[in-house]
Design an enzyme around this catalytic site. Structure first.
Site, mmCIF file in Angstrom:
data_model
loop_
_atom_site.group_PDB
_atom_site.id
_atom_site.type_symbol
_atom_site.label_atom_id
_atom_site.label_comp_id
_atom_site.label_asym_id
_atom_site.label_seq_id
_atom_site.Cartn_x
_atom_site.Cartn_y
_atom_site.Cartn_z
ATOM 1 N N LYS A 20 -0.209 26.463 -20.304
ATOM 2 C CA LYS A 20 -0.520 28.010 -20.504
ATOM 3 C C LYS A 20 -1.247 28.343 -21.984
ATOM 4 C CE LYS A 20 1.986 31.011 -18.529
ATOM 5 N NZ LYS A 20 1.068 32.164 -17.575
ATOM 6 N N ARG A 40 6.891 34.163 -22.042
ATOM 7 C CA ARG A 40 6.850 33.062 -20.807
ATOM 8 C C ARG A 40 6.941 31.809 -21.087
ATOM 9 N NH1 ARG A 40 3.235 36.172 -16.709
ATOM 10 N NH2 ARG A 40 2.452 37.726 -18.118
ATOM 11 N N GLY A 69 7.304 28.674 -11.292
ATOM 12 C CA GLY A 69 8.519 29.481 -11.108
ATOM 13 C C GLY A 69 9.863 28.672 -11.401
ATOM 14 N N MET A 109 10.883 28.051 -14.467
ATOM 15 C CA MET A 109 11.478 28.647 -15.760
ATOM 16 C C MET A 109 11.170 30.263 -15.712
ATOM 17 S SD MET A 109 10.975 25.602 -18.626
ATOM 18 C CE MET A 109 9.033 25.533 -17.918
ATOM 19 N N ARG A 118 -6.044 27.638 -15.343
ATOM 20 C CA ARG A 118 -5.537 26.017 -15.287
ATOM 21 C C ARG A 118 -6.241 25.584 -14.042
ATOM 22 N NH1 ARG A 118 0.421 27.595 -12.818
ATOM 23 N NH2 ARG A 118 -0.376 28.590 -11.144
ATOM 24 N N HIS A 132 11.326 -3.324 8.650
ATOM 25 C CA HIS A 132 10.623 -3.850 9.727
ATOM 26 C C HIS A 132 9.848 -2.732 10.301
ATOM 27 C CE1 HIS A 132 9.502 -4.833 13.843
ATOM 28 N NE2 HIS A 132 9.130 -5.939 13.219
ATOM 29 N N ARG A 163 -0.156 -12.337 10.006
ATOM 30 C CA ARG A 163 1.350 -12.710 10.162
ATOM 31 C C ARG A 163 1.578 -13.429 11.397
ATOM 32 N NH1 ARG A 163 2.865 -7.549 7.053
ATOM 33 N NH2 ARG A 163 4.312 -8.187 5.410
ATOM 34 N N ARG A 187 -1.342 -16.894 7.838
ATOM 35 C CA ARG A 187 -0.008 -17.495 7.265
ATOM 36 C C ARG A 187 0.895 -18.222 8.382
ATOM 37 N NH1 ARG A 187 4.493 -13.434 5.124
ATOM 38 N NH2 ARG A 187 4.659 -13.104 7.410
ATOM 39 N N GLU A 204 6.623 -15.819 -3.274
ATOM 40 C CA GLU A 204 7.763 -14.879 -2.984
ATOM 41 C C GLU A 204 8.928 -15.160 -3.538
ATOM 42 O OE1 GLU A 204 6.700 -14.001 1.601
ATOM 43 O OE2 GLU A 204 6.396 -16.127 1.277
ATOM 44 N N SER A 206 -0.887 -15.924 -2.817
ATOM 45 C CA SER A 206 -0.761 -14.603 -2.379
ATOM 46 C C SER A 206 0.324 -14.323 -3.013
ATOM 47 C CB SER A 206 -1.354 -14.595 -1.056
ATOM 48 O OG SER A 206 -1.392 -13.121 -0.735
ATOM 49 N N GLY A 218 3.611 -12.606 -2.386
ATOM 50 C CA GLY A 218 4.388 -11.681 -1.121
ATOM 51 C C GLY A 218 5.424 -11.117 -1.859
ATOM 52 N N ASN A 266 7.002 -8.287 -1.443
ATOM 53 C CA ASN A 266 8.248 -7.730 -0.575
ATOM 54 C C ASN A 266 9.289 -8.688 -0.686
ATOM 55 O OD1 ASN A 266 6.307 -5.981 0.650
ATOM 56 N ND2 ASN A 266 5.764 -7.213 2.436
ATOM 57 N N ASP A 267 9.124 -10.046 -0.281
ATOM 58 C CA ASP A 267 10.010 -10.984 -0.594
ATOM 59 C C ASP A 267 10.503 -11.374 -2.011
ATOM 60 O OD1 ASP A 267 11.413 -11.878 1.783
ATOM 61 O OD2 ASP A 267 9.423 -12.616 2.490
ATOM 62 N N CYS A 274 -0.278 -9.558 -1.078
ATOM 63 C CA CYS A 274 -0.364 -8.967 0.432
ATOM 64 C C CYS A 274 0.991 -8.275 0.691
ATOM 65 C CB CYS A 274 -0.555 -10.313 1.326
ATOM 66 S SG CYS A 274 0.612 -11.510 1.026
ATOM 67 N N TYR A 292 -7.954 -9.816 -5.297
ATOM 68 C CA TYR A 292 -8.178 -9.169 -4.338
ATOM 69 C C TYR A 292 -6.650 -8.329 -3.882
ATOM 70 C CZ TYR A 292 -6.123 -12.674 -1.020
ATOM 71 O OH TYR A 292 -5.184 -13.322 -0.660
HETATM 72 C C1 PEP Z 1 5.790 -10.458 1.468
HETATM 73 O O1 PEP Z 1 7.093 -11.100 1.443
HETATM 74 O O2 PEP Z 1 5.499 -9.590 0.776
HETATM 75 C C2 PEP Z 1 5.249 -10.682 2.610
HETATM 76 C C3 PEP Z 1 3.646 -10.291 2.700
HETATM 77 O O3 PEP Z 1 5.583 -11.287 3.762
HETATM 78 P P1 PEP Z 1 6.647 -10.568 4.825
HETATM 79 O O4 PEP Z 1 6.549 -9.020 4.367
HETATM 80 O O5 PEP Z 1 5.904 -10.821 6.086
HETATM 81 O O6 PEP Z 1 7.613 -11.341 4.438
HETATM 82 MG MG MG Z 2 7.626 -12.623 2.828
#
Ligand code: PEP
Ligand code: MG
Length: 894
Positions: free
Chosen positions: A26, A96, A105, A107, A352, A469, A575, A631, A759, A778, A780, A782-783, A845, A865
């Site tokens: 402000k 203010r 809103g 403060m 603003r 999942h 997958r 995979r 992974e 690649s 992974g 997640n794992d 991935c 990628y």
């Molecule tokens: C991962 O583990 O990141 C992955 C892409 O494989 P998934 O999720 O199938 O275990």
């Molecule tokens: Mg995995």
């Protein structure tokens, strides 16, 4: 001497727009407007540094502050030709807050400061309106007492109500000057009674009380919560703006309002705004009276009977419209402004960058680039990639009524309504036989629920996090999903869900919003997405900028086609296990897993081969020569095992053995920690025939499609969960052998690649060795996140919430890549991998491949990628362009 006060007004200012960190949003913009010659009531900003000082020094101010404030106040008095606390011609000010990031809103604000028993008379005389003066005074007492002195609002409301009922009237506006005078007296009595001290009459005491209250409000619970939700660091502090009051409530030639340089809901280049005649700012916000439209066009659109400003105050309107153009041209973005007109004189109180819907953001960015106001690169930087989600899925109609039941994790965006069912089987029956639309409600889902998940409009689970999942599969399908909604209790036997004392039975309708995590009772209408021309235009621009390729995680023809429609440049993860849950196949898969011998397994695999081959034929055909990474089988075997006696009997019959044999084998395959158990390439190592069958299906399909289309397919075969080079070597040798056989049988040669997922931390650390064999990596993630944190991706939702609340981890590491830990492993693996094999192709991935801040990180470590679920492809394309431009700000742009 340090500078603790920055003045503005009278056509100049000591601050500038780029001093937001110091002056707050402000303050910086008020200074900028003053410098631009726009009429701004004069004032001064006490910078955020003072807030920091205040908290670091036991709520004390820097020594020079008082003197600098006094000097700045004198400047304001000179410009306004009035004196603070004066009996004849009093200057009133507003106080203010103004943080770096807007915290609407959150403060405190105090208006009409500087009124006391003496100056109120001066104001009455100068304005010729005693009613106005005493109304202002009572507003001030009420606000100040509430905010600074801690005397609650309701005390004053009660007095006001009493005053009105004594006079038998209902509207504040019907009270006379004398009435307000009496109210003021009662207000002051109330303060004395509550505090034991009178309401402060010394205007300087008032000012310092207000300044302290604004700094104090930085630490109120509301502000703390807001900061946590919006990632605003506490250390930033707030600035305080003290500014001469101007009055929109001094009569019918006064007004106050808010406006936008363009329409914030659709982005049209129309001046858009509302105002209230004879009113003060808080009246607009409070929504007591219906505001009037600024423009004639706006009035017509709204079918309003109330005249527009353009019609009733044409001169002021022209001036305001000119300021609109000036500010937009100057800031090069849509502005949200507040103004007050005091006796036909226009004053700007704030400007603003205006908030806007995603549709409007797209239109404004594309239009402004076309108008030459900004560059295309700037246009790209203006759109929050995450917000594109809104455009790709149905959303709840913002105007619709809603009845909130519970809140879980926003696991897969989009809104959907349907009848509640509690099993995947029921979902299929209700949809296919009864032609109903359903929401599948589960404690958690597993791969065998895939059929039911597919036909459901939406999925709701009570356990599991962002990579559970349900979440992963739902995102892949573009199905709305709320996951980990722990408040809800599901009773499968009774077919009910319970939450906060309410019960929802099978067949009753609920609505979920997977973008917010909200669950509503009943049906809430939704709005379908429209991929307008502006969306397509921006995406074209994005593709000319980005260097990261964007692929999709997809296995079904539908997903692959969606991915292409959204601009995916290949498949980064197919997958294959997802292909095995089809009812036709699951029995054969079970037969294969439960077979005691290699021979038994091979017999079952032979039955699977034609299915699997056709899957790849379809995929290669849809992808038309774009790269496809397949995979090999990955998941823990238990996901495929039969659960019921009937399922066991079915497998036994198909395999021609006793049910007890199958049951015993089933029991022997039980694992206590399947995620760390017999999965990934460990399956290929122990049962090479599985991977051999899959490799054969891939090569045969590749040969077939290459022959039929004349477009050579180059499959990329990926081995999951590798932790040692030797694992990869063994699997690669088996694949090469199958390739040789297929090519010999077909008298056809084609190129292919064999690579690995990274992974496991061990794989990342030993990436140099692994890259000697792997032709691509690649990540992974997640794992890799699960194994680096030692935190189950399926079970961490509930305690991660607590971790985030306690500030241990700022973000859910399964949604936003943990750059410090997991990211470091990605970096190490990339460097070591490329050192061993220059030019090694690198991708990601895991779910992070669709998350903007994670994509910026991928760009910084030099990945080739990212791969994400089909519906996130446009988001990833935009985020990749922003990353290439180097202007990604982490989780979002604005
Ligand atoms: C991962 O583990 O990141 C992955 C892409 O494989 P998934 O999720 O199938 O275990
Ligand atoms: Mg995995």
């Amino acid at each position: 001497m340090s500078k603790w006060v920055y003045s503005f007004g009278g056509g100049r200012a000591e601050g500038r727009a780029d001093m937001k960190n110091l002056l707050g949003g402000k303050g910086a913009n008020l200074a900028e407007m003053a410098n631009l010659g726009i009429p701004v009531p004069p004032g001064f900003t006490i910078p955020t540094e003072v807030c920091t000082y205040y908290y670091a020094n036991g709520n004390a101010y820097p020594a020079e502050l008082t003197e600098q404030v006094t000097e700045a106040l004198v400047r304001v008095e000179e410009i306004m030709d009035a004196k603070f606390g004066d009996a004849a011609n009093p200057l009133l000010v507003s106080v203010r807050s103004g943080a770096r990031a807007s915290m609407p809103g959150m403060m405190d604000t105090i208006l009409n400061l500087g009124l006391n028993d003496v100056s109120v008379e001066g104001l009455a005389k100068r304005s010729g309106d005693a009613r106005f003066a005493y109304d202002s005074y009572r507003r001030f007492i009420q606000m100040y007492s509430d905010v600074v002195l801690g005397v609650e609002h309701h005390h004053f409301e009660d007095i006001l109500e009493e005053a009105k009922s004594d006079r038998d009237i209902t509207l504040d506006t019907e009270l006379t000057a004398d009435d307000w005078k009496k109210v003021v007296g009662k207000y002051k009595d109330k303060v004395l009674a509550e505090l034991g001290t009178p309401f402060p009459q010394d205007v300087h005491d008032q000012l310092w009380g207000a300044v302290g209250a604004v700094f104090g409000s930085w630490m109120n619970q509301r502000a703390i919560t807001y900061r946590r939700l919006h990632d605003i660091p506490e250390i930033w502090g707030t600035a305080v703006n003290v500014q001469a009051m101007v009055f929109g409530n001094m009569g019918d030639d006064c007004c106050t309002g808010v406006c936008f340089t363009r329409d914030p809901s659709n982005g049209d280049n129309d001046f858009y705004g509302e105002f209230l005649v004879n009113a003060q700012g808080e009246d607009v916000v409070a929504g007591i009276r219906t505001p009037q439209q600024l423009t004639k066009h706006g009035r017509e659109l709204q079918h309003s009977d109330l005249p527009s400003m353009e019609e009733v105050m044409p001169e002021v309107f022209r001036e305001l419209n000119a300021i609109r153009h000036k500010l937009e041209a100057h800031y090069k973005d849509m502005q949200d402004m507040e103004f007050t007109v005091q006796q036909k004189r226009l004053w700007m109180l704030q400007t603003r960058t205006g908030k806007r819907t995603t549709n409007a953001a797209l239109k404004i960015a594309v239009d402004m680039a076309r108008e030459g106001l900004i560059t295309r690169k700037e246009a790209i930087g203006r759109i929050d990639p995450a917000a594109l989600d809104q455009l790709l899925h149905p959303t709840l109609d913002p105007k619709a009524a809603r009845d909130l039941l519970a809140r879980g994790l926003p696991a897969s965006p989009g809104a959907a309504s349907g009848k509640v069912v509690f099993s995947a089987e029921d979902a299929e029956i209700w949809v296919k036989d009864k032609k109903e639309q359903v929401i599948l409600v589960r404690i958690e889902t597993s791969p065998e629920d895939i059929g039911g998940m597919h036909v459901s409009e939406g999925i709701l689970t009570t356990r599991g996090g962002m990579t559970s999942h349900a979440a992963v599969v739902a995102r892949g399908m573009g199905t709305p999903c709320v996951a980990g909604c722990g408040e809800i209790r599901v009773d499968y036997a009774a077919k009910t869900l319970k939450v906060a004392g309410r019960v929802v039975r099978e067949g009753e309708i609920i609505t979920i919003d997977g973008g917010t995590g909200e669950v509503f009772a009943g049906a809430v209408p939704t709005i379908q997405p429209e991929l307008t021309g502006d969306f397509a235009t921006l995406m074209e621009w994005v593709d000319t900028i980005r260097t990261l390729k964007v692929r999709a995680n997809a296995e079904t023809p539908v997903d692959a086609a969606t991915a292409r429609k959204f601009g995916a440049e290949g498949i980064g993860l197919c997958r294959t296990e997802h292909m095995f849950f089809d009812p036709e196949r699951i029995l054969v898969v079970r037969e294969m897993i439960l077979a005691e011998t290699e021979k038994g397994r091979r017999a079952a695999l032979a039955k699977l081969l034609p299915f699997q081959r056709q899957d790849f034929v379809d995929l290669f055909n849809i992808m038309q020569g774009l790269p496809v990474t397949i995979r090999l089988l990955d998941p823990p075997l238990h996901e495929f095992l039969p659960h019921t006696d009937a399922e066991i009997a079915e497998v036994a019959q198909a395999a021609g053995v006793e049910a007890s044999v199958v049951a015993a084998r089933n029991a022997s395959l039980h694992e206590s920690n399947p995620m760390l158990g017999h999965r990934g390439c460990r399956l290929g190592i122990t049962y090479p025939e599985i991977y051999e069958m899959q490799a054969r299906a891939i090569f045969e399909a590749a040969v077939q499609v290459s022959r039929e289309t004349g477009r050579t397919v180059t499959p990329e075969i990926m081995i999951p969960l590798v932790g040692a080079k030797k694992e990869l070597d063994l699997m690669k040798a088996a694949i090469d052998k199958v390739a040789g056989e297929v090519f010999a049988e077909a008298s056809y040669q084609l190129k292919y690649m064999v690579g690995t997922m990274i992974e496991l931390p061990r794989a990342a650390l030993l990436a140099g060795q692994i890259a000697e064999s792997a032709e691509f990596f690649s990540f992974g993630t997640n794992d890799l996140t699960q194994t680096t944190f030692g935190m189950s991706r399926d079970d961490s939702g509930p305690f991660l919430e607590v971790y985030r609340a306690k500030g241990i981890y700022e973000h859910d590491p399964f949604a936003q890549l943990d750059q410090q830990g997991v990211g470091e492993l990605v970096k190490i693996a990339s460097e070591r991998g490329r050192a061993a094999r220059p030019g090694l192709k690198l991708g990601i991935c895991g779910e992070h491949g669709g998350d903007p801040s994670s994509i910026a990180f991928c760009q910084s470590v030099g990945l080739d990628y990212v791969s994400c679920s089909p519906y996130r492809v446009p988001i990833a394309r935009l985020a990749a362009a922003q990353a290439a431009l180097g202007d990604s700000k982490g989780s979002g742009m604005h």
